[in-house]
Enzyme design. Structure first.
Site, PDB file in Angstrom:
ATOM      1  N   THR A  26       0.820  -1.208   0.000  1.00  0.00           N
ATOM      2  CA  THR A  26       0.000   0.000   0.000  1.00  0.00           C
ATOM      3  C   THR A  26       0.857   1.263   0.000  1.00  0.00           C
ATOM      4  OG1 THR A  26      -0.162  -0.248   2.405  1.00  0.00           O
ATOM      5  CG2 THR A  26      -2.050  -0.978   1.105  1.00  0.00           C
ATOM      6  N   GLY A 112      16.797 -11.661   3.007  1.00  0.00           N
ATOM      7  CA  GLY A 112      15.710 -12.266   2.251  1.00  0.00           C
ATOM      8  C   GLY A 112      14.542 -12.717   3.090  1.00  0.00           C
ATOM      9  N   GLY A 114      12.258 -10.661   4.521  1.00  0.00           N
ATOM     10  CA  GLY A 114      11.153  -9.707   4.541  1.00  0.00           C
ATOM     11  C   GLY A 114      11.209  -8.743   5.704  1.00  0.00           C
ATOM     12  N   SER A 116      13.439  -6.232   5.802  1.00  0.00           N
ATOM     13  CA  SER A 116      14.002  -5.014   5.224  1.00  0.00           C
ATOM     14  C   SER A 116      15.408  -4.705   5.713  1.00  0.00           C
ATOM     15  CB  SER A 116      13.099  -3.815   5.468  1.00  0.00           C
ATOM     16  OG  SER A 116      13.409  -2.806   4.532  1.00  0.00           O
ATOM     17  N   SER A 117      16.303  -5.686   5.541  1.00  0.00           N
ATOM     18  CA  SER A 117      17.715  -5.437   5.827  1.00  0.00           C
ATOM     19  C   SER A 117      18.268  -4.370   4.894  1.00  0.00           C
ATOM     20  CB  SER A 117      18.516  -6.739   5.682  1.00  0.00           C
ATOM     21  OG  SER A 117      18.310  -7.314   4.402  1.00  0.00           O
ATOM     22  N   GLU A 150      17.481   3.368  -3.292  1.00  0.00           N
ATOM     23  CA  GLU A 150      17.035   2.021  -3.664  1.00  0.00           C
ATOM     24  C   GLU A 150      16.402   2.020  -5.047  1.00  0.00           C
ATOM     25  OE1 GLU A 150      14.939  -1.871  -1.679  1.00  0.00           O
ATOM     26  OE2 GLU A 150      15.825  -0.297  -0.456  1.00  0.00           O
ATOM     27  N   ASP A 162       9.603   1.123   4.461  1.00  0.00           N
ATOM     28  CA  ASP A 162      10.719   0.453   5.116  1.00  0.00           C
ATOM     29  C   ASP A 162      11.689   1.449   5.727  1.00  0.00           C
ATOM     30  OD1 ASP A 162       9.518  -1.816   4.214  1.00  0.00           O
ATOM     31  OD2 ASP A 162      11.000  -2.261   2.662  1.00  0.00           O
TER      32      ASP A 162
END
Length: 375
Positions: A26, A112, A114, A116-117, A150, A162
């Protein structure tokens, strides 16, 4: 790297990962999200190295490092380096105060998963350089430049959630963030006698970047079509169910399903925020299950492993709700579990998961924590 022999850090930054209670996909549709930072984090240590332009970054976890020249920043073939380089590229557009530095980082965030590293790394680098060189960047500056990094250097067209959660979170609270205005409210996260238990599928979401961008394009296609009938609509945030139904014949089936999910998910975020304020934890659990159904069937960013774990929880009366969290295609499921049932829940899920997929399940408890900060 040679500099490690004489590395004497003068600054240490803690930059956390995040979980999102509800509100997947969202954020780039300018809707609502409900994230919080967690205790798992990246720790970054910095020192100035007395050069004008030489920068060196080393990861203890991967025993890898790289060196670059501040005057020659460009996209690297090594994916993880671009999270750092993208941030430096954005900072260079705002200030010329950065000089040569060394940075050593260490993480207990599973990649990986989820959590948000990527945002934690971006924000940690930006926050640290802001402190080290007195750049006078605000927290919101750090959030926005990390998001742009990003987009431009990593290639993921992410929303702002994030980075915002990584920087702005406060211990014991979740953030109700309006991704259009970037205004937020802090909501106390009072779950007793329940805990947030994250189950890590061990499945890396390597489809997430490409499919994430596909989902974003599908939403944009939906908006373009809806705007022909409703010109005032700027994003899916503005689209009501009634609007969507009147445009259904003009929309591709897949695009309609994506738009339908986002419309429903936005409302679920507001409903969960209300339920938390009213201490209605049963309602929170119901909405988590509804959200996972949408993630899996309507937005199609789940995977068989996540679906299996969420379905498994429905057999346990001491689990209020569960859903896949993060961008999708693996990572973690978020589960609200009664404190008395945590051990048995994890054991049962682990056995079932190992039998079904041959994968060892890992887990951890997540607690709402403060955002990026100096240690």
């Amino acid at each position: 790297m040679n500099f490690l022999k004489n590395f004497n850090p003068v600054l240490t930054i803690s930059s956390p990962g995040r979980i999102n209670i509800i509100g997947e996909h969202t954020d780039y549709n300018l809707g609502y999200v409900l994230p919080t930072a967690i205790e798992k984090k990246i720790v970054l240590q910095f020192q100035k190295n007395e050069t004008e332009k030489t920068c060196r970054v080393y990861s203890k976890d991967f025993d890898k490092g790289f060196e670059f020249d501040l005057s020659k920043i460009s996209i690297s073939e090594n994916a993880w380096e671009n999270y750092v380089l993208g941030v430096l590229n954005e900072i260079s557009k705002r200030t010329d105060k950065v000089r040569g530095f060394d940075c050593v980082l260490e993480s207990n965030l599973p990649l990986g998963s989820g959590l948000s590293s990527s945002a934690a790394l971006e924000c940690g680098i930006a926050y640290g350089l802001n402190e080290l060189f007195a750049l006078s960047l605000s927290k919101l500056d750090i959030v926005t430049l990390s998001q742009i990094a990003e987009h431009t250097y990593v290639g993921t067209q992410c929303g702002i959630m994030d980075q915002y959660a990584s920087v702005m979170s406060e211990a014991g609270h979740v953030i109700l963030l309006d991704c259009r205005s970037l205004e937020h409210q802090l909501i106390p996260m009072e779950l007793h006698p329940y805990k947030i238990i994250m189950l890590n599928t061990g499945v890396s979401h390597n489809l997430a970047t490409s499919e994430y961008n596909v989902r974003k394009l599908e939403c944009e296609e939906g908006i373009a079509q809806i705007q022909q009938k409703y010109p005032s609509v700027k994003s899916l945030r503005d689209v009501t169910e009634e609007m969507l139904e009147t445009c259904r014949k003009e929309l591709k089936t897949t695009v309609y399903r994506r738009c339908h999910f986002i419309s429903k998910e936005n409302q679920r975020v507001l409903d969960v925020a209300k339920a938390l304020r009213n201490s209605n934890l049963e309602r929170v659990g119901e909405l988590l299950y509804e959200a996972h159904e949408g993630i899996s069937k309507w937005y199609e960013v789940s995977c068989k492993e996540s679906d299996f774990l969420v379905e498994h929880t429905k057999k346990n009366l001491l689990v209020l709700g569960a859903r896949q969290t993060g961008g999708g295609f693996g990572g973690c499921t978020l589960n609200i579990v009664h404190v008395d049932a945590v051990a048995s829940f994890v054991e049962s899920a682990s056995v079932a998961y190992k039998n079904e997929f041959g994968i060892e399940l890992t887990y951890f408890e997540a607690n709402p924590s403060r955002g990026t900060a100096t240690l």
